[in-house]
Scaffold this motif. Structure first.
Motif, mmCIF file in Angstrom:
data_model
loop_
_atom_site.group_PDB
_atom_site.id
_atom_site.type_symbol
_atom_site.label_atom_id
_atom_site.label_comp_id
_atom_site.label_asym_id
_atom_site.label_seq_id
_atom_site.Cartn_x
_atom_site.Cartn_y
_atom_site.Cartn_z
ATOM 1 N N MET A 1 -4.084 -1.396 0.076
ATOM 2 C CA MET A 1 -3.387 -1.279 -1.199
ATOM 3 C C MET A 1 -3.339 0.199 -1.556
ATOM 4 O O MET A 1 -4.313 0.927 -1.395
ATOM 5 C CB MET A 1 -4.128 -2.049 -2.298
ATOM 6 C CG MET A 1 -4.166 -3.557 -2.118
ATOM 7 S SD MET A 1 -2.522 -4.312 -2.047
ATOM 8 C CE MET A 1 -1.976 -4.102 -3.763
ATOM 9 N N LEU A 2 -2.176 0.650 -2.043
ATOM 10 C CA LEU A 2 -2.035 2.038 -2.462
ATOM 11 C C LEU A 2 -1.854 2.040 -3.979
ATOM 12 O O LEU A 2 -0.848 2.460 -4.497
ATOM 13 C CB LEU A 2 -0.823 2.686 -1.801
ATOM 14 C CG LEU A 2 -0.745 2.630 -0.274
ATOM 15 C CD1 LEU A 2 0.572 3.211 0.219
ATOM 16 C CD2 LEU A 2 -1.903 3.397 0.341
ATOM 17 N N GLY A 3 -2.828 1.520 -4.686
ATOM 18 C CA GLY A 3 -2.699 1.428 -6.137
ATOM 19 C C GLY A 3 -2.021 0.141 -6.539
ATOM 20 O O GLY A 3 -1.633 -0.673 -5.688
ATOM 21 N N GLU A 4 -1.854 -0.029 -7.846
ATOM 22 C CA GLU A 4 -1.345 -1.293 -8.375
ATOM 23 C C GLU A 4 0.103 -1.531 -7.933
ATOM 24 O O GLU A 4 0.949 -0.649 -8.027
ATOM 25 C CB GLU A 4 -1.429 -1.253 -9.900
ATOM 26 C CG GLU A 4 -1.493 -2.631 -10.512
ATOM 27 C CD GLU A 4 -1.228 -2.576 -12.010
ATOM 28 O OE1 GLU A 4 -1.499 -1.531 -12.618
ATOM 29 O OE2 GLU A 4 -0.737 -3.586 -12.536
ATOM 30 N N GLY A 5 0.362 -2.719 -7.422
ATOM 31 C CA GLY A 5 1.733 -3.096 -7.091
ATOM 32 C C GLY A 5 2.302 -2.402 -5.869
ATOM 33 O O GLY A 5 3.503 -2.433 -5.642
ATOM 34 N N THR A 6 1.462 -1.787 -5.061
ATOM 35 C CA THR A 6 1.949 -1.073 -3.883
ATOM 36 C C THR A 6 1.054 -1.403 -2.692
ATOM 37 O O THR A 6 -0.149 -1.207 -2.752
ATOM 38 C CB THR A 6 1.929 0.451 -4.115
ATOM 39 O OG1 THR A 6 2.564 0.732 -5.352
ATOM 40 C CG2 THR A 6 2.639 1.192 -2.997
ATOM 41 N N VAL B 1 5.541 0.563 9.951
ATOM 42 C CA VAL B 1 4.873 0.162 8.718
ATOM 43 C C VAL B 1 5.899 0.007 7.610
ATOM 44 O O VAL B 1 6.948 0.657 7.610
ATOM 45 C CB VAL B 1 3.782 1.158 8.252
ATOM 46 C CG1 VAL B 1 2.606 1.171 9.191
ATOM 47 C CG2 VAL B 1 4.345 2.541 8.066
ATOM 48 N N LEU B 2 5.549 -0.842 6.675
ATOM 49 C CA LEU B 2 6.357 -1.038 5.479
ATOM 50 C C LEU B 2 5.474 -0.757 4.274
ATOM 51 O O LEU B 2 4.346 -1.227 4.216
ATOM 52 C CB LEU B 2 6.859 -2.482 5.416
ATOM 53 C CG LEU B 2 7.575 -2.860 4.115
ATOM 54 C CD1 LEU B 2 8.971 -2.254 4.074
ATOM 55 C CD2 LEU B 2 7.667 -4.372 3.958
ATOM 56 N N VAL B 3 5.994 0.025 3.342
ATOM 57 C CA VAL B 3 5.339 0.126 2.045
ATOM 58 C C VAL B 3 6.227 -0.630 1.078
ATOM 59 O O VAL B 3 7.422 -0.364 0.970
ATOM 60 C CB VAL B 3 5.178 1.593 1.593
ATOM 61 C CG1 VAL B 3 4.597 1.646 0.181
ATOM 62 C CG2 VAL B 3 4.286 2.344 2.574
ATOM 63 N N SER B 4 5.647 -1.608 0.407
ATOM 64 C CA SER B 4 6.392 -2.414 -0.544
ATOM 65 C C SER B 4 5.803 -2.157 -1.915
ATOM 66 O O SER B 4 4.585 -2.158 -2.076
ATOM 67 C CB SER B 4 6.250 -3.890 -0.148
ATOM 68 O OG SER B 4 6.991 -4.695 -1.026
ATOM 69 N N ALA B 5 6.673 -1.917 -2.907
ATOM 70 C CA ALA B 5 6.164 -1.574 -4.235
ATOM 71 C C ALA B 5 7.000 -2.200 -5.334
ATOM 72 O O ALA B 5 8.225 -2.309 -5.214
ATOM 73 C CB ALA B 5 6.139 -0.055 -4.405
ATOM 74 N N VAL B 6 6.339 -2.611 -6.389
ATOM 75 C CA VAL B 6 7.011 -2.998 -7.630
ATOM 76 C C VAL B 6 6.452 -2.104 -8.729
ATOM 77 O O VAL B 6 5.296 -1.709 -8.683
ATOM 78 C CB VAL B 6 6.783 -4.486 -7.991
ATOM 79 C CG1 VAL B 6 7.498 -5.405 -7.018
ATOM 80 C CG2 VAL B 6 5.301 -4.811 -8.056
ATOM 81 N N ALA B 7 7.299 -1.773 -9.710
ATOM 82 C CA ALA B 7 6.873 -0.872 -10.776
ATOM 83 C C ALA B 7 7.647 -1.204 -12.046
ATOM 84 O O ALA B 7 8.706 -1.836 -11.987
ATOM 85 C CB ALA B 7 7.116 0.583 -10.362
ATOM 86 N N PRO B 8 7.111 -0.751 -13.194
ATOM 87 C CA PRO B 8 7.819 -1.051 -14.448
ATOM 88 C C PRO B 8 9.179 -0.352 -14.532
ATOM 89 O O PRO B 8 10.110 -0.876 -15.151
ATOM 90 C CB PRO B 8 6.887 -0.535 -15.550
ATOM 91 C CG PRO B 8 5.675 0.026 -14.890
ATOM 92 C CD PRO B 8 5.813 -0.105 -13.404
ATOM 93 N N ASP B 9 9.310 0.842 -13.953
ATOM 94 C CA ASP B 9 10.578 1.574 -14.051
ATOM 95 C C ASP B 9 10.795 2.465 -12.827
ATOM 96 O O ASP B 9 9.932 2.581 -11.969
ATOM 97 C CB ASP B 9 10.621 2.422 -15.337
ATOM 98 C CG ASP B 9 9.452 3.382 -15.423
ATOM 99 O OD1 ASP B 9 9.192 4.092 -14.433
ATOM 100 O OD2 ASP B 9 8.789 3.420 -16.473
#
Lengths: 259, 227
Positions: free
Chosen positions: A216-221, A231-239
């Protein structure tokens, strides 16, 4: 190649990169116009750099945009965009399409790092990104989707990303969101109220023998090794801003891993 | 192929069929911990999201396997549609457990060949499809089975995780039933299209929070469910 009809604007950019035989990269094909005009910018070492510059807004409903990038053996191309792509509702009925086709030969390298795609209220856009990589090709690809401008409800957006390596599927992911998308898209299994979602794909056959470890690379990532040297980095964020920050941090980490 | 028996579907879809599914929450444990699933209403939205993403993908893979598309191609397609290594491991573990139960229940040369080709397990939906085929079931049956699993697992797990009233959890499943019917039809249509268009054409609907949540969950030192 480019045109405006009652149904909408059709625009296509084509970029072909080839090793120039002197350690650099030549661009024998650099075509496009209107909303998708490719501009060569200052080279970076052996890497040619191209920026897509849009002279019009869009895509609007009914528009057909396409980008084709081919990278030959030993060539290195960095392809970006000058500004975010804003999907807007149009006069013409029906969805807009944006299709990206990428082809990288063995020993070639493409960085496809466009700015965000913003789905504005009332828009309807279908995006496909399809990368065909030969064994030994390298790819760094970023995609970011932002659901609505600040404080705005999103439009309808469907985006499919397919990466094939040596003719076999490596990554195939489709996200559908906005009004009319299949149920649950904004629920706790899919986006959970996040308004920005993005992916970073790195296919690097020459990287060290020990593959990247999932973490995990921090919250939501999350950093996720795919089956194969990728590799895939998948992320969700507020904005959009928070998303770019997360993906930039991940990119710095991935490129440091390779050194 | 044996003669069609609809009752075989009940055997295969039964939660007590010994294939190990009960140890998995389908991402519900991670979603509960993150505060995204807190009651029956949020469970319903969670399950609806799963149904249209990983549920659709699993159902179309399973239906395609019933139609006889190559298992190794379907397995590679499942890998590409499952970026989370934790979820790939889970899918293969469940596939291995299912192939063991299936070979004992509906012996078939195809299942034997699958077990031999994938000693660490093939993706569970591919195994599910070949199991349905061995049981004489149809693509639509396999699609229903995959879709029902995709929502019943999280619903059952949430009863334990949140002490949710089991009647409420069952109500969620019943309310999703009409949507499940529609997704099952879509999955079979997609599988039939793949017969001519190829396996790449199968749906690839993704759920970012399920993938990211699965990675976060895999890193916990103590878990109630395996995934």
């Amino acid at each position: 190649m480019d045109g405006v009809t009652a149904a909408g604007v059709t625009a296509r950019a084509r970029i072909e990169a080839r090793a120039d035989g002197r350690g650099g990269t030549a661009l024998p094909v650099l075509e496009g116009g209107g909303p998708l005009a490719p501009r060569r910018t200052r080279a970076h070492g052996t890497e040619a750099r191209v920026l897509l510059v849009g002279a019009m807004s869009g895509p609007l409903g009914g528009d057909r945009f396409a980008v084709e990038a081919r990278v030959g053996e030993g060539a290195r191309l960095h392809l970006g965009s000058a500004a975010a792509t804003l999907a807007l509702p149009g006069q013409a009925k029906g969805e807009a399409r944006y299709d990206v086709r990428i082809d990288v030969a063995a020993g070639g390298e493409l960085h496809w790092l466009p700015e965000q795609l913003i789905s504005a209220r009332g828009s309807d856009l279908h995006v496909t990104t399809r990368a065909e990589l030969a064994p030994g090709a390298r790819l760094l690809l970023r995609e970011e989707q932002v659901l609505g401008r600040a404080g705005e409800e999103p439009g309808r957006l469907t985006s499919r990303l397919t990466v094939r390596l040596g003719g076999a599927p490596l990554l195939d992911q489709e996200l559908s969101c906005g009004p009319g998308a299949p149920g649950g898209w904004d629920g706790p299994a899919v986006l959970g109220g996040h308004r920005a979602v993005g992916q970073l794909v790195l296919v690097a056959p020459g990287s060290p023998a020990n593959p990247a470890e999932a973490r995990m690379l921090g919250e939501g990532t999350a950093l996720m090794p795919l089956a194969g040297r990728a590799v895939l980095v998948s992320a969700v964020a507020p904005d959009a801003l928070a998303l770019r920050r997360r993906l930039d941090e991940a990119l710095a980490l991935l490129t440091a891993d390779r050194k | 192929m044996p003669l069609m028996s609809r009752a075989a579907l009940l055997v295969l879809a039964d939660g007590r069929f010994p294939a190990g599914g009960h140890a998995h929450s389908g991402g519900a444990e991670a979603a509960v911990k993150a505060g995204r699933v807190t009651d029956a209403a949020t469970l319903e939205r969670f399950c609806r999201g799963r149904l249209h993403t990983t549920g659709l993908v699993a159902a179309s893979l399973a239906a395609a396997a019933v139609l006889g598309l190559a298992a190794d191609e379907l397995d590679a397609a499942a890998d590409a549609r499952t970026p989370s290594p934790a979820l790939r491991t889970t899918a293969r573990r469940l596939g291995r457990q299912l192939v063991r139960a299936a070979r004992a229940t509906w012996p078939s040369p195809e299942l034997d060949a699958l077990a031999k080709a994938f000693p660490k397990g093939a993706h569970q939906p591919v195994v599910l499809g070949l199991t349905a085929r061995a049981a004489g079931l149809e693509p639509l049956d396999a699609a229903y089975c995959a879709l029902y699993e995709s929502v019943s697992g999280p619903a059952t797990a949430t009863v334990r995780l949140l002490s949710l009233d089991p009647f409420d959890a069952t109500g969620v499943l019943a309310r999703l039933a009409p949507e499940l019917d529609r997704v099952a039809d879509r999955a079979v249509e997609a599988a039939r299209r793949a017969l001519t268009e190829g396996v790449d054409d199968l749906p690839a609907a993704s759920a970012p929070l399920l993938e990211i949540g699965a990675q976060a969950h895999a890193a916990w030192p103590v878990r109630l469910f395996a995934s």
